[in-house]
Scaffold this active site. Structure first.
Site, PDB file in Angstrom:
ATOM      1  N   ARG A 143       0.884  -1.368  -0.029  1.00 21.77           N
ATOM      2  CA  ARG A 143       0.261   0.383   0.228  1.00 21.77           C
ATOM      3  C   ARG A 143       0.587   1.425   0.225  1.00 21.77           C
ATOM      4  O   ARG A 143       1.865   1.060   0.469  1.00 21.77           O
ATOM      5  CB  ARG A 143      -0.396   0.190   1.318  1.00 21.77           C
ATOM      6  CG  ARG A 143      -2.077  -1.009   1.569  1.00 21.77           C
ATOM      7  CD  ARG A 143      -2.740  -0.769   0.245  1.00 21.77           C
ATOM      8  NE  ARG A 143      -4.250  -1.651  -0.107  1.00 21.77           N
ATOM      9  CZ  ARG A 143      -4.470  -2.506  -0.523  1.00 21.77           C
ATOM     10  NH1 ARG A 143      -3.369  -2.818  -1.668  1.00 21.77           N
ATOM     11  NH2 ARG A 143      -5.417  -3.396  -1.374  1.00 21.77           N
ATOM     12  N   HIS A 184      -1.696  -0.407  -9.492  1.00 23.43           N
ATOM     13  CA  HIS A 184      -2.229  -1.125  -8.788  1.00 23.43           C
ATOM     14  C   HIS A 184      -2.630  -2.241 -10.014  1.00 23.43           C
ATOM     15  O   HIS A 184      -3.705  -3.053  -9.589  1.00 23.43           O
ATOM     16  CB  HIS A 184      -3.273  -0.170  -8.423  1.00 23.43           C
ATOM     17  CG  HIS A 184      -3.636  -1.233  -6.742  1.00 23.43           C
ATOM     18  ND1 HIS A 184      -4.404  -0.746  -5.374  1.00 23.43           N
ATOM     19  CD2 HIS A 184      -3.667  -2.509  -6.474  1.00 23.43           C
ATOM     20  CE1 HIS A 184      -4.657  -1.654  -4.616  1.00 23.43           C
ATOM     21  NE2 HIS A 184      -3.663  -2.723  -5.807  1.00 23.43           N
TER      22      HIS A 184
END
Ligand code: NDP
Ligand code: OXD
Length: 309
Positions: free
Chosen positions: A224, A272
């Site tokens: 993250r 991502h």
């Protein structure tokens, strides 16, 4: 039983078929037409609209369409009394390892230089260390970290893995505890981050960490974005302390157009995309867990909110 479903990239038929295969009656409800909110018992979601889950007063379980759960828990209004079931998926794990191996090899073999030589029409082979002398530190030894460690070790790399609890992984040195973190970063020619975002891991990768890593080392972040202090990473890249970074996740996603990562010569940005959820296998897993819940069992794995993952 009523299931609320939210994922902007979904193919609803795949999910309906998976529910049918598990003999789960009823249909999916979507945000455009959720019907009576009090009917909803199960929510299968990726990044649901803020505050929405809180309105489902009879919600029994939340199923995350992803291994991470910050797309649910960062909503200040989400119903924290409702258990969240994380996605466990062999294909996701395999994709993650492929992404990591791609970047490890790219950095280890200095492939970016060949791109440059090609532009100069230069026929030149450069040297690189033996795999066994390249030290790779993997932060996080959950479903993705363990698999990445095993595959990198199989390729002959010198792999160290770090987690909160002790682990045994054949061919991999494993360390646990905060004390060992110092060793893990000091010996990281390539640092791979696979830690969930929790209060302990937020801003973990800062100047203190980058300065302890060997000069000219590499970072692969697939966990993250908020685990990294961006200004510190940019400074470390600017001065060559970190030679290059492959970043798949960011504090703000999509990455804003004016973010310096986009144009930094030592940064590779992916959107991502390390391990996009495979709809077929994810739907199968989640339908199986809903079936367990409907039969009165406890689906798994359930996020431990005290640990944060
Ligand atoms: P898991 O929950 O299976 O594993 C997490 C690991 O991190 C565990 O080994 C755990 O230790 C360790 N850990 C957690 N907190 C700490 C800490 N404070 N100190 C040391 N170790 C810690 O996660 P996954 O492997 O499934 O996924 C990891 C993350 O990757 C996800 O949370 C998500 O954010 C990200 N992700 C990104 C994707 C992408 O496409 N970019 C796709 C999928 C996931 P222990 O074993 O001791 O509990
Ligand atoms: C994630 C995922 O958690 O894509 O990032 O599974």
């Amino acid at each position: 039983m009523t299931i609320f479903f939210h994922w902007s990239e979904a193919t609803p038929d795949i999910w309906r078929n998976a529910l049918t295969a598990e003999n789960i009656p009823g249909d999916l409800r979507f945000v455009e037409d959720p019907g009576a909110l009090s009917d909803i018992n199960y929510a299968v979601v990726w990044a649901p609209p803020q505050g929405l889950l809180r309105q489902f007063e009879n919600l029994k379980y939340i199923f995350s369409i992803g291994a991470g759960v910050t797309h649910i828990t960062l909503d200040p209004d989400y119903p924290s009394e409702v258990p969240i079931v994380r996605l466990q998926d062999r294909l996701l794990v395999q994709d993650m390892s492929c992404h990591i191996i791609h970047w490890v090899l790219h950095f280890h073999r200095y492939y970016a230089r060949y791109r440059q030589y090609q532009g100069e029409k230069k026929w030149l082979r450069h040297r690189y260390p033996e795999n066994s002398s390249r030290r790779i530190s993997v932060l996080g030894l959950g479903q993705t970290g363990q698999d990445a460690c095993i595959r990198l070790s199989d390729l002959g790399f010198n792999v160290t893995g770090w987690a909160r609890s002790e682990k045994t992984i054949p061919g991999v040195r494993t360390l646990a505890s905060n004390d060992a973190f110092d060793t893990v970063v000091r010996e990281a020619d390539i640092l791979v981050n696979l830690l969930p975002l929790t209060p302990e891991t937020t801003d973990l990768l800062d100047a203190g960490v980058f300065n302890r890593m060997p000069r000219g080392s590499f970072l692969i972040n697939v966990a993250r974005g908020s685990t990294v202090v961006d200004a510190d990473l940019l400074s470390a890249l600017d001065c060559g302390q970190i030679e290059a970074a492959a970043l798949d996740v960011f504090r703000e996603e999509p990455l804003p157009a004016d973010d310096p990562y986009w144009s930094h010569p030592a940064v590779s940005v992916t959107p991502h995309a390390a391990a996009p959820t495979n709809e077929g296998s994810a739907a199968e897993f989640i339908a199986g867990q809903i079936r367990i819940a409907m039969d009165g069992g406890r689906p798994a794995p359930i996020v431990d909110l005290a640990r944060g993952y």
